[in-house]
Design a protein around this motif. Structure first.
Motif, PDB file in Angstrom:
ATOM      1  N   TRP A  81       1.302  -7.990   8.165  1.00  0.00           N
ATOM      2  CA  TRP A  81       1.548  -6.861   9.070  1.00  0.00           C
ATOM      3  C   TRP A  81       2.905  -7.257   9.779  1.00  0.00           C
ATOM      4  CZ3 TRP A  81      -0.862  -6.362  14.684  1.00  0.00           C
ATOM      5  CH2 TRP A  81      -0.063  -5.456  15.312  1.00  0.00           C
ATOM      6  N   ASP A  82       4.203  -6.600   9.603  1.00  0.00           N
ATOM      7  CA  ASP A  82       5.283  -6.987  10.341  1.00  0.00           C
ATOM      8  C   ASP A  82       5.391  -6.375  11.468  1.00  0.00           C
ATOM      9  OD1 ASP A  82       7.931  -7.411  11.272  1.00  0.00           O
ATOM     10  OD2 ASP A  82       9.000  -6.582   9.326  1.00  0.00           O
ATOM     11  N   LYS A  83       5.174  -6.978  12.700  1.00  0.00           N
ATOM     12  CA  LYS A  83       5.283  -6.156  14.160  1.00  0.00           C
ATOM     13  C   LYS A  83       6.672  -5.897  14.543  1.00  0.00           C
ATOM     14  CE  LYS A  83       2.546  -9.626  15.499  1.00  0.00           C
ATOM     15  NZ  LYS A  83       1.584 -10.265  16.298  1.00  0.00           N
ATOM     16  N   GLU A  84       7.703  -6.068  13.946  1.00  0.00           N
ATOM     17  CA  GLU A  84       9.044  -5.787  14.116  1.00  0.00           C
ATOM     18  C   GLU A  84       9.687  -6.406  15.045  1.00  0.00           C
ATOM     19  OE1 GLU A  84       8.801  -1.325  14.471  1.00  0.00           O
ATOM     20  OE2 GLU A  84       9.106  -1.185  12.028  1.00  0.00           O
ATOM     21  N   HIS A 109       4.202 -11.677  12.614  1.00  0.00           N
ATOM     22  CA  HIS A 109       3.468 -10.993  11.907  1.00  0.00           C
ATOM     23  C   HIS A 109       2.045 -11.616  11.895  1.00  0.00           C
ATOM     24  CE1 HIS A 109       3.590 -14.881   9.690  1.00  0.00           C
ATOM     25  NE2 HIS A 109       2.789 -14.477   8.922  1.00  0.00           N
ATOM     26  N   GLU A 110       1.197 -10.692  11.587  1.00  0.00           N
ATOM     27  CA  GLU A 110      -0.236 -11.014  11.061  1.00  0.00           C
ATOM     28  C   GLU A 110      -0.629 -10.714   9.720  1.00  0.00           C
ATOM     29  OE1 GLU A 110      -2.754  -9.622  14.378  1.00  0.00           O
ATOM     30  OE2 GLU A 110      -1.344  -9.757  15.779  1.00  0.00           O
ATOM     31  N   VAL A 111      -1.710 -11.202   9.409  1.00  0.00           N
ATOM     32  CA  VAL A 111      -2.083 -10.935   8.054  1.00  0.00           C
ATOM     33  C   VAL A 111      -3.446 -10.372   7.849  1.00  0.00           C
ATOM     34  CG1 VAL A 111      -0.695 -12.813   6.873  1.00  0.00           C
ATOM     35  CG2 VAL A 111      -3.096 -13.202   7.340  1.00  0.00           C
ATOM     36  N   VAL A 112      -3.829  -9.723   6.687  1.00  0.00           N
ATOM     37  CA  VAL A 112      -5.007  -8.891   6.289  1.00  0.00           C
ATOM     38  C   VAL A 112      -5.340  -9.669   4.946  1.00  0.00           C
ATOM     39  CG1 VAL A 112      -6.608  -7.250   5.703  1.00  0.00           C
ATOM     40  CG2 VAL A 112      -4.747  -6.787   7.326  1.00  0.00           C
ATOM     41  N   ARG A 121       1.068   3.751  -3.494  1.00  0.00           N
ATOM     42  CA  ARG A 121       2.603   3.929  -2.692  1.00  0.00           C
ATOM     43  C   ARG A 121       2.707   2.667  -1.775  1.00  0.00           C
ATOM     44  NH1 ARG A 121       2.177   9.824  -0.485  1.00  0.00           N
ATOM     45  NH2 ARG A 121       0.123   8.783   0.333  1.00  0.00           N
ATOM     46  N   THR A 122       1.683   1.673  -1.480  1.00  0.00           N
ATOM     47  CA  THR A 122       1.778   1.004  -0.354  1.00  0.00           C
ATOM     48  C   THR A 122       1.896  -0.275  -0.879  1.00  0.00           C
ATOM     49  OG1 THR A 122       0.274   2.503   0.775  1.00  0.00           O
ATOM     50  CG2 THR A 122       0.602   0.263   1.562  1.00  0.00           C
ATOM     51  N   GLY A 123       3.146  -0.959  -0.393  1.00  0.00           N
ATOM     52  CA  GLY A 123       3.308  -2.426  -0.713  1.00  0.00           C
ATOM     53  C   GLY A 123       2.478  -3.292   0.231  1.00  0.00           C
ATOM     54  N   ASN A 124       2.600  -4.744   0.215  1.00  0.00           N
ATOM     55  CA  ASN A 124       1.884  -5.555   1.013  1.00  0.00           C
ATOM     56  C   ASN A 124       2.455  -6.006   2.082  1.00  0.00           C
ATOM     57  OD1 ASN A 124       3.717  -7.282  -0.370  1.00  0.00           O
ATOM     58  ND2 ASN A 124       2.054  -8.850  -0.437  1.00  0.00           N
ATOM     59  N   VAL A 125       3.856  -5.463   2.495  1.00  0.00           N
ATOM     60  CA  VAL A 125       4.351  -5.773   3.776  1.00  0.00           C
ATOM     61  C   VAL A 125       4.228  -4.411   4.587  1.00  0.00           C
ATOM     62  CG1 VAL A 125       6.417  -6.490   4.901  1.00  0.00           C
ATOM     63  CG2 VAL A 125       5.667  -7.684   2.968  1.00  0.00           C
ATOM     64  N   LEU A 126       3.501  -4.315   5.602  1.00  0.00           N
ATOM     65  CA  LEU A 126       3.567  -3.027   6.395  1.00  0.00           C
ATOM     66  C   LEU A 126       4.242  -3.235   7.704  1.00  0.00           C
ATOM     67  CD1 LEU A 126      -0.359  -2.212   5.849  1.00  0.00           C
ATOM     68  CD2 LEU A 126       1.817  -1.498   4.090  1.00  0.00           C
ATOM     69  N   ARG A 127       5.385  -2.332   7.877  1.00  0.00           N
ATOM     70  CA  ARG A 127       5.983  -2.657   9.159  1.00  0.00           C
ATOM     71  C   ARG A 127       5.452  -1.163  10.151  1.00  0.00           C
ATOM     72  NH1 ARG A 127       9.238  -3.771   5.253  1.00  0.00           N
ATOM     73  NH2 ARG A 127      10.475  -5.703   5.326  1.00  0.00           N
ATOM     74  N   GLU A 128       5.036  -1.819  11.316  1.00  0.00           N
ATOM     75  CA  GLU A 128       4.453  -0.955  12.156  1.00  0.00           C
ATOM     76  C   GLU A 128       4.434  -1.625  13.671  1.00  0.00           C
ATOM     77  OE1 GLU A 128       3.302   2.010  12.077  1.00  0.00           O
ATOM     78  OE2 GLU A 128       3.136   2.179   9.840  1.00  0.00           O
ATOM     79  N   SER A 129       4.973  -0.981  14.582  1.00  0.00           N
ATOM     80  CA  SER A 129       5.373  -1.795  15.886  1.00  0.00           C
ATOM     81  C   SER A 129       3.858  -2.084  16.644  1.00  0.00           C
ATOM     82  CB  SER A 129       6.029  -0.798  16.854  1.00  0.00           C
ATOM     83  OG  SER A 129       7.467  -0.642  16.229  1.00  0.00           O
ATOM     84  N   ARG A 130       3.929  -2.894  17.374  1.00  0.00           N
ATOM     85  CA  ARG A 130       2.646  -3.363  18.030  1.00  0.00           C
ATOM     86  C   ARG A 130       2.278  -2.334  19.056  1.00  0.00           C
ATOM     87  NH1 ARG A 130       3.661  -9.110  20.213  1.00  0.00           N
ATOM     88  NH2 ARG A 130       5.127  -9.170  18.554  1.00  0.00           N
ATOM     89  N   ILE A 131       1.091  -2.258  19.487  1.00  0.00           N
ATOM     90  CA  ILE A 131       0.931  -1.257  20.835  1.00  0.00           C
ATOM     91  C   ILE A 131       1.218  -2.308  22.070  1.00  0.00           C
ATOM     92  CG2 ILE A 131      -0.872  -0.195  21.883  1.00  0.00           C
ATOM     93  CD1 ILE A 131      -2.433  -0.209  19.166  1.00  0.00           C
ATOM     94  N   THR A 162      -6.578  -6.761  21.703  1.00  0.00           N
ATOM     95  CA  THR A 162      -5.866  -7.020  20.328  1.00  0.00           C
ATOM     96  C   THR A 162      -5.711  -5.804  19.596  1.00  0.00           C
ATOM     97  OG1 THR A 162      -8.214  -7.735  19.506  1.00  0.00           O
ATOM     98  CG2 THR A 162      -6.550  -9.555  20.745  1.00  0.00           C
ATOM     99  N   ALA A 163      -5.961  -4.565  20.169  1.00  0.00           N
ATOM    100  CA  ALA A 163      -5.981  -3.387  19.496  1.00  0.00           C
ATOM    101  C   ALA A 163      -4.668  -3.333  18.473  1.00  0.00           C
ATOM    102  CB  ALA A 163      -5.977  -2.094  20.382  1.00  0.00           C
ATOM    103  N   LYS A 164      -5.197  -2.757  17.181  1.00  0.00           N
ATOM    104  CA  LYS A 164      -4.004  -2.558  15.993  1.00  0.00           C
ATOM    105  C   LYS A 164      -3.588  -1.255  16.106  1.00  0.00           C
ATOM    106  CE  LYS A 164      -4.672  -6.816  14.543  1.00  0.00           C
ATOM    107  NZ  LYS A 164      -5.500  -7.502  15.648  1.00  0.00           N
ATOM    108  N   PRO A 165      -2.480  -0.954  15.861  1.00  0.00           N
ATOM    109  CA  PRO A 165      -1.883   0.256  15.665  1.00  0.00           C
ATOM    110  C   PRO A 165      -3.001   1.011  14.564  1.00  0.00           C
ATOM    111  CG  PRO A 165      -0.009  -0.856  15.658  1.00  0.00           C
ATOM    112  CD  PRO A 165      -1.385  -1.910  15.402  1.00  0.00           C
ATOM    113  N   VAL A 166      -3.319   2.446  15.129  1.00  0.00           N
ATOM    114  CA  VAL A 166      -4.022   3.240  13.936  1.00  0.00           C
ATOM    115  C   VAL A 166      -3.467   3.635  12.719  1.00  0.00           C
ATOM    116  CG1 VAL A 166      -5.151   5.541  13.894  1.00  0.00           C
ATOM    117  CG2 VAL A 166      -5.536   4.252  16.022  1.00  0.00           C
ATOM    118  N   SER A 167      -2.161   3.868  12.806  1.00  0.00           N
ATOM    119  CA  SER A 167      -1.434   3.847  11.672  1.00  0.00           C
ATOM    120  C   SER A 167      -1.202   2.760  10.756  1.00  0.00           C
ATOM    121  CB  SER A 167       0.271   4.436  12.233  1.00  0.00           C
ATOM    122  OG  SER A 167       0.653   3.086  12.879  1.00  0.00           O
TER     123      SER A 167
END
Length: 282
Positions: free
Chosen positions: A149-152, A164-167, A181-191, A200-205
């Motif tokens: 998870w790339d938090k940008e 970043h954090e990981v799953v 369609r989904t790669g293993n690097v997901l760019r989503e801004s943190r809340i 520590t809530a994660k973005p729903v998206s």
């Protein structure tokens, strides 16, 4: 009967998967979601074998320091501003051994409750990967991938500040996937902290993008560390059933309020592409 209902889609008339119900009602396909204020392992024992397509969890990271003493003395991995606004939550200052023990037990339960091909996803940070990965793998699940998870934007600190954090992604047997369609690097801004309902809530998206890969519409998602309810909201938005637990009654109440307001969003899934090996199929 249960197996025949795992892929069924039931709506409440608003386009969302059916509303809140008991655990039994969700498992039988007569309700859309259930969240218990309960201990993770105690709740997991209530789940029947082979009922879930994914167990997707965001457990305590126990990352408040680099040494075991620092971790136990820390107020978790949170900034002082987050703690003041949202409070502290139980178990985030466990030592490494405690976290490994807890999550290995969770993985054993996940192996039992997952359907063949189902997935376990565990959020963590880089410091815990060497300890957690082999412990989770010892449950019988197979380590499939690591999602980043790339938090940008980088977080606090000095030097190379963590961005970043990981799953850690494990599967039962041969993984079954539903979106290619989904790669293993997901760019989503943190809340931002002011907008969070949990420290520590994660973005729903972000959770939606993960679940879309591993769960079919109408499938069952389990979250044993529900926190502010992001996974439950994501599951409902994707037309999936959801059951989960949160040990803190106050946080559980917040999560239930969030999940109850979620509505499904129609999405077109991409095909599950099987990439040929060694030029086969060309």
């Amino acid at each position: 009967m249960l197996a025949s209902m795992l892929g069924s889609r039931m709506t409440d008339g608003t386009g969302a998967l059916g509303g809140e119900g008991s655990l039994a009602e969700v498992l039988e396909g007569r309700a859309g979601w259930h969240l218990a204020a309960a201990d993770a392992l105690e709740f997991a024992e209530e789940l029947p074998d082979g009922c879930a397509h994914a167990v997707w969890i965001d457990p305590p990271y126990c990352s408040g320091g680099y040494t075991e003493t620092a971790r136990r003395q820390a107020r978790g991995m949170l900034t002082s501003g987050s703690v003041k606004k949202l409070g502290w939550f139980i178990n985030d200052n466990m030592g490494s051994a405690g976290l490994v023990w807890l999550l290995r037990c969770v993985a054993v339960q996940a192996f039992r409750v997952l359907v063949e091909g189902g997935s376990l996803g565990v959020f963590c940070d880089w410091k815990m990967i060497p300890l957690l990965a082999p412990a989770l793998e010892s449950s019988g699940l197979r380590w499939q991938a690591m999602v980043v998870w790339d938090k940008e934007q980088p977080g606090l600190g000095t030097g190379f500040r963590a961005q970043h954090e990981v799953v850690l992604h494990f599967v039962k047997g041969t993984g079954v996937f539903h979106d290619a369609r989904t790669g293993n690097v997901l760019r989503e801004s943190r809340i931002p902290t002011p907008d969070r309902n949990h420290q520590t809530a994660k973005p729903v998206s972000l959770i939606e993008r993960c679940l879309a890969v591993v769960v079919p519409p109408g499938g069952l998602v389990v979250d044993l560390f529900a926190g502010g309810g992001s996974t439950g909201v994501a599951a409902r938005r994707l037309g999936m059933r959801f059951v989960g637990s949160e040990i803190d009654p106050g946080i559980a109440a917040t999560a239930k309020a969030e999940i109850s307001q979620a509505r499904s969003v129609v999405r077109t899934r991409g095909p599950v592409a099987q990439i040929p090996l060694f030029g086969e199929g060309k």
